[in-house]
Design an enzyme around this catalytic site. Sequence first.
Site, short mmCIF file in Angstrom:
data_model
loop_
_atom_site.label_atom_id
_atom_site.label_comp_id
_atom_site.label_asym_id
_atom_site.label_seq_id
_atom_site.Cartn_x
_atom_site.Cartn_y
_atom_site.Cartn_z
N HIS A 64 -15.06 -7.41 0.44
CA HIS A 64 -15.25 -8.91 -0.27
C HIS A 64 -16.57 -9.54 0.32
O HIS A 64 -17.35 -10.94 0.11
CB HIS A 64 -14.37 -9.23 0.35
N ASN A 115 -12.86 3.28 -1.46
CA ASN A 115 -12.31 1.81 -0.90
C ASN A 115 -12.90 1.49 0.57
O ASN A 115 -12.12 1.69 1.38
CB ASN A 115 -10.52 2.55 -0.96
N TYR A 134 1.01 -1.32 0.28
CA TYR A 134 0.22 0.18 -0.26
C TYR A 134 0.77 1.50 -0.12
O TYR A 134 0.47 2.14 -0.09
CB TYR A 134 -1.27 -0.19 0.89
N ASP A 172 -25.99 -3.22 0.03
CA ASP A 172 -27.77 -2.51 -0.12
C ASP A 172 -27.32 -0.74 0.30
O ASP A 172 -28.33 -0.42 -0.97
CB ASP A 172 -28.41 -2.86 1.11
N ARG A 205 -9.98 -12.19 -2.18
CA ARG A 205 -9.54 -11.16 -2.87
C ARG A 205 -10.23 -10.49 -4.08
O ARG A 205 -10.44 -9.46 -4.26
CB ARG A 205 -8.28 -9.86 -2.31
N SER A 230 -4.58 -1.62 -4.76
CA SER A 230 -3.34 -2.77 -4.51
C SER A 230 -4.37 -3.73 -6.18
O SER A 230 -5.29 -3.50 -6.15
CB SER A 230 -3.69 -3.77 -3.36
N HIS A 280 -9.56 0.38 -5.41
CA HIS A 280 -8.06 -0.96 -4.93
C HIS A 280 -6.84 0.20 -4.98
O HIS A 280 -6.86 0.52 -6.53
CB HIS A 280 -8.34 -1.90 -4.34
C1 DQA Z 1 -8.02 -2.80 -0.22
C2 DQA Z 1 -7.52 -4.47 -0.58
C3 DQA Z 1 -8.14 -5.55 -0.08
O1 DQA Z 1 -8.70 -6.82 -0.29
C4 DQA Z 1 -7.71 -4.60 1.60
O2 DQA Z 1 -8.38 -5.97 2.32
C5 DQA Z 1 -7.60 -3.78 1.72
C6 DQA Z 1 -7.17 -2.43 0.76
C7 DQA Z 1 -6.93 -2.06 -1.42
O3 DQA Z 1 -6.73 -1.36 -1.30
O4 DQA Z 1 -6.04 -2.77 -2.23
O5 DQA Z 1 -7.73 -3.18 3.15
O6 DQA Z 1 -9.14 -2.41 -0.35
#
Ligand code: DQA
Length: 140
Positions: free
Chosen positions: A79, A73, A22, A86, A110, A101, A99
């Site tokens: 997930h 985000n 990140y 909703d 994920r 990543s 996201h």
């Molecule tokens: C995330 C990806 C998610 O799987 C993870 O739980 C995060 C960050 C991302 O910004 O890449 O907390 O949302």
Amino acid sequence: MKLLILNGVNLNLTGTREKGVYGQQTLEEINRELQTYAEEHGYSVDCVQSNLEGELCNYIHNAQGKYDGIVLNAGAYTHYSVAIRDAIAAVSVPVVEVHMSNVYAREEFRHKSVLTEVCRGEILGFGKNSYLLAMESFRL
Ligand code: DQA
């Protein structure tokens, strides 16, 4: 144009957690950059973060009529949170899922998002620039 940048669970630890995934910058630093970028391009963004699922739903509900779009985000809630899904479906304000990543290059759990179907679109894998690209998508 006014956008809400909404960050979910654990995103407050950006800059200290899993830096290889990140990055080194804190969420505050990233938010400041996004705010500056938006101002330079003639629009504004408000940035909020919560670790609480219900609070994230409240932010989505309250965005109705106040914002032109939400950049979301949701972190790990992405997930499995039917509640956030909703909430997105319940409002007419468009949401772009982001996201930092590339979740498809990571663990299989994920790979599934319960949010994407009710979002306008999804941007992922570009680090902090995922937020920026999502913001820009509202200007197209
Ligand atoms: C995330 C990806 C998610 O799987 C993870 O739980 C995060 C960050 C991302 O910004 O890449 O907390 O949302």
